[in-house]
Design an enzyme around this catalytic site. Sequence first.
Site, PDB file in Angstrom:
ATOM      1  N   PHE A  37      52.558  19.314  69.624  1.00  0.00           N
ATOM      2  CA  PHE A  37      52.008  18.353  70.577  1.00  0.00           C
ATOM      3  C   PHE A  37      50.570  18.725  70.940  1.00  0.00           C
ATOM      4  CE2 PHE A  37      51.260  16.817  74.910  1.00  0.00           C
ATOM      5  CZ  PHE A  37      51.626  15.487  74.798  1.00  0.00           C
ATOM      6  N   LYS A 119      54.835  32.052  79.275  1.00  0.00           N
ATOM      7  CA  LYS A 119      54.758  30.663  79.721  1.00  0.00           C
ATOM      8  C   LYS A 119      56.164  30.150  80.016  1.00  0.00           C
ATOM      9  CE  LYS A 119      53.261  26.029  78.353  1.00  0.00           C
ATOM     10  NZ  LYS A 119      54.546  25.362  78.646  1.00  0.00           N
TER      11      LYS A 119
END
Length: 209
Positions: A37, A119
């Site tokens: 993405f 993350k």
Amino acid sequence: MKDSSIKNEYLKKIKLLHKYNKAYFDESKSLITDQEFDILKKQIFELEKKYSFLKHKNSPSKTLGFKPSKNFKKVKHRVPMLSLANAFNEEDLINFEKKIINFLSLSKLEEIEYSAEPKIDGISISLIYKNSYFVQGLSRGDGKEGEDITENLKTIKDIPKIIKVKNFPTEIDIRGEVFIQNDDFKNISEKFANPRNAASGSLRQKDPK
């Protein structure tokens, strides 16, 4: 390459991005990986930078996230909920450091310290407290407007309904990430593709129960 071919390639990428965004934000489905993405977004940015005639209302340079769902009340963020840029390689990190040095008017010889952490892949939220009480919770939405998911957020035991500490602000907007631990996800893995989808799907249920 002709301008028409360039524009067609650009629009194809915009259409794909919109499709992935709709699935991600509106249907809690990840059709591609985060890295894929981000690469698609970067390709769009690079095309726009190279060809000034390329513009579109759904470009990631014009929008953030996705429009709030019609299933929830829309609420405007008092301060826009923005996102961080990505660095894919050493060159991106070097360019980022150059921007920091220029912005802070530092010497090129001055060292910059970095801190890194894993993350967490979850859902960005805004928690609004007034007089120590949790009164409203919003999703990121498109960055300008979010969905009012207050009742759904109240079902999360780790979000305090009241914060009684000395000198706590009369009103505060706390922003963070709602996520599901891998161990907890094992209990509901049959219903969702991954922990991120589970977190998103749970928060965007019409019935918070």
